[in-house]
Design an enzyme around this catalytic site. Sequence first.
Site, mmCIF file in Angstrom:
data_model
loop_
_atom_site.group_PDB
_atom_site.id
_atom_site.type_symbol
_atom_site.label_atom_id
_atom_site.label_comp_id
_atom_site.label_asym_id
_atom_site.label_seq_id
_atom_site.Cartn_x
_atom_site.Cartn_y
_atom_site.Cartn_z
ATOM 1 N N ASP A 142 6.890 -32.995 14.735
ATOM 2 C CA ASP A 142 5.562 -33.375 14.279
ATOM 3 C C ASP A 142 5.137 -32.347 13.075
ATOM 4 O OD1 ASP A 142 3.304 -35.492 14.123
ATOM 5 O OD2 ASP A 142 2.145 -33.804 14.549
ATOM 6 N N GLU B 142 9.516 -37.540 11.507
ATOM 7 C CA GLU B 142 9.024 -38.937 10.991
ATOM 8 C C GLU B 142 9.258 -39.098 9.383
ATOM 9 O OE1 GLU B 142 4.627 -40.418 12.645
ATOM 10 O OE2 GLU B 142 4.817 -38.376 12.306
ATOM 11 N N ASP C 112 -0.573 -32.806 18.498
ATOM 12 C CA ASP C 112 0.350 -32.895 17.780
ATOM 13 C C ASP C 112 1.835 -32.830 18.773
ATOM 14 O OD1 ASP C 112 -0.749 -32.817 15.428
ATOM 15 O OD2 ASP C 112 -0.885 -30.541 15.174
#
Length: 340
Positions: free
Chosen positions: A122, A206, A288
């Site tokens: 993340d 991501e 996170d």
Amino acid sequence: MHVVRGYKAELDLNNEQRTACLKHAGVTRFAYNWGLARSTFKKKSKGIGSFRLTGSIHVFPDAVQLPRLGRLRIYEHGFIPTNAKILSATVSEQAGRWFVSIQVEEEQEKPAPTTTMAVGVDLGIKTLATCSDGMSFENPRALKHAQKRLKRLERQKSRRKKGSKNRAKTCRKLAKQHARIANIRKDAAHKLTSYLCKNHAMIAIEDLHVAGMLKNHCLAQAVSDSNFGEIRRQLEYKSNWHGVHLTVIDRFSPSSQTCSCCKWKDEGLTLSDRVFVCLDCGYVADRDYNAAKNIRNVAVSSIDTQNACGQKSAGLFNGASETVLVEAGTNQRYGLSINV
Ligand SMILES: [Zn+2]
């Protein structure tokens, strides 16, 4: 397999050699501007620039031998491989320092990851990266920390008379500061991406919409200070080098709001909530870290469904299990139909 790599090292030049390099860069700029006569020129004030050389190039442990420039010493000894096939050399200047980048073609064994771990990452602004294996990397926030010094130098520059030697001096100091910021950012990105690629068989990140974030005035500076684009670029080529499977998951996947244990969703979670609390199973974790685990889970389950092999694939990447099985004696991971 053939790999083309660039090795960049700082040059330790004497005055004569520096002048020769400046002349070469000047000639290159002239040729470029001559070709571009109708549009934007390359200004010397925008940086001295660089030039590329081919032909008879030799590398020694402590020096490089370039056409017309002769033997130039380098600061970092033994870094550039001396026996690789050399394609070209690029000499460049950055804030008063000279560098040479030697492009070589190397023969590399087909990479086989040494571990079986899958990791979700993340990326963030406060903490640069939180990994699902528990590691986290601080964001050096180089621009934010240098802001005061930069503003002072900018003010000083605007007070100096245009074309004066003092103004040029301040400009050099400013360029040095900017180069330092860029170096700190790059260093942090390299440390993170090397750790990820050397210790995992699969990395999931991501797909961040960096260009969109940069349009947001409040976020722009922090986002550009985090260097997300560079991290993605480095992950792409380093994962290739190390035979790691890189998966980029959809940016609209609700990785922060979902419980990584039971998939319960906290629709009301805001950016200021730093701890994720699951009201269904009671799981409590750093926001996170929970997101990183979700990113890993999404990537793993998408590979599980893609998997053509079928047998033994289901559930291997799933849930709390960090490991991915590697079939003994081969590089074939169960559940992964990947070509490395
Ligand atoms: Zn839960």
